[in-house]
Scaffold this active site. Structure first.
Site, short mmCIF file in Angstrom:
data_model
loop_
_atom_site.label_atom_id
_atom_site.label_comp_id
_atom_site.label_asym_id
_atom_site.label_seq_id
_atom_site.Cartn_x
_atom_site.Cartn_y
_atom_site.Cartn_z
N ASP A 1 12.66 1.89 5.34
CA ASP A 1 11.36 2.57 5.21
C ASP A 1 10.38 1.84 6.09
OD1 ASP A 1 9.56 0.79 3.06
OD2 ASP A 1 11.71 0.69 2.63
N GLU B 1 2.83 2.11 -7.24
CA GLU B 1 2.92 0.70 -7.61
C GLU B 1 1.50 0.14 -7.69
OE1 GLU B 1 4.14 -1.77 -4.02
OE2 GLU B 1 4.71 0.24 -3.32
#
Length: 268
Positions: free
Chosen positions: A66, A153
């Site tokens: 990613d 997150e």
């Protein structure tokens, strides 16, 4: 890091194609296996490797990256030859930020034949519906792309939002984002999260969602007991040919044949 010739890379790919074709045929499927299902054994390094005990990332055959604006332009063909089997590029954050490298990263990976998808970084101070619409505005529906990803997150380094909403509110916002984005793309997003966020917000209550779990110092079975996951982010300090500096490394949960089947179900 070990090296591998192009000839050997092609041989591995051909062997995988035969195995995957046999798997699909045994299931009664007759779709043509695409180039995107090829898997090359990864040839990665790590600038700060963890001393894995128990099941290590290397026991999984399918790996990917990613990336975001922190990575400069990448030589995606070199990365593919080194075993990068999938790429997720950051597209958006919150309700008004777009990653300036998204088109470069996703376009380059796609041109190199790597299955590619986009992710959204959730901003805890903006409502989920606004963020879902922002992601949709910036990420075109493209045939063959991977399903979208919701990255949620805590971000204690944020200069503008260090909120920690109530867990019930967090879960409700996730469901809203999933509903809106899933309806638009015809693919429900995969949810990426971290150990502390998972525990603090009891995300195990989110039934039926596909998970991408970060765990850089232990296998997900230890850090997320009972969670069923598709992707495991096992390092933030990976070194990959074609990529300058550190990059996140991720493993798919199954075999090359399972990866081919997953792509058949989840590519748009």
């Amino acid at each position: 890091m070990r090296s591998r010739s192009i000839t050997n890379t092609r041989l591995v790919r051909l062997l995988f194609v035969f195995a995957a074709l046999a798997t699909l045929a045994s299931c009664g499927r007759n779709e043509r296996l695409s180039e995107s299902a090829y898997v090359v054994p990864p040839s990665f390094g790590d600038s700060d490797p963890h001393d894995w005990v128990g099941r290590a990332p290397a026991s999984y055959p399918v790996h990917g990256l990613d990336v975001a604006r922190y990575q400069p332009p990448i030589d995606w063909r070199r990365a593919a030859e080194a075993g990068v089997a999938f790429v997720y590029a950051k597209a958006t954050e919150g309700g008004d930020l777009a990653d300036p490298m998204f088109k470069d990263h996703s376009g380059g990976a796609r041109a190199a034949g790597i299955p590619t998808g986009a992710y959204h970084f959730f901003y805890l101070c903006t409502d989920a519906a606004t963020q879902a619409r922002w992601f949709i505005r910036n990420v075109p529906r493209r045939r063959g792309d991977l399903p979208p990803v919701l990255d949620i997150e805590y971000n204690q380094a944020s200069p503008t939002c260090r909120a920690r909403p109530e867990p019930a509110h967090i879960r409700a916002e996730i469901r809203t984002f999933q509903r809106i984005v899933g309806a638009h793309y015809g693919e429900r997003p995969v949810i990426y999260t971290t150990v502390d966020f998972w525990r603090a917000n009891d995300l195990g209550q989110l039934r039926g969602e596909e998970l991408w779990l970060r765990s850089v110092a232990g296998h997900p079975s230890e850090t997320y007991p009972g969670a069923r996951w598709s992707f495991w982010q096992y390092s933030g300090t990976g070194r990959v040919p074609g990529v300058s500096g550190d990059v996140d490394l991720n493993a798919f949960s199954g075999s090359p044949e399972a990866w081919a089947a997953w792509l058949g179900r989840r590519q748009r």
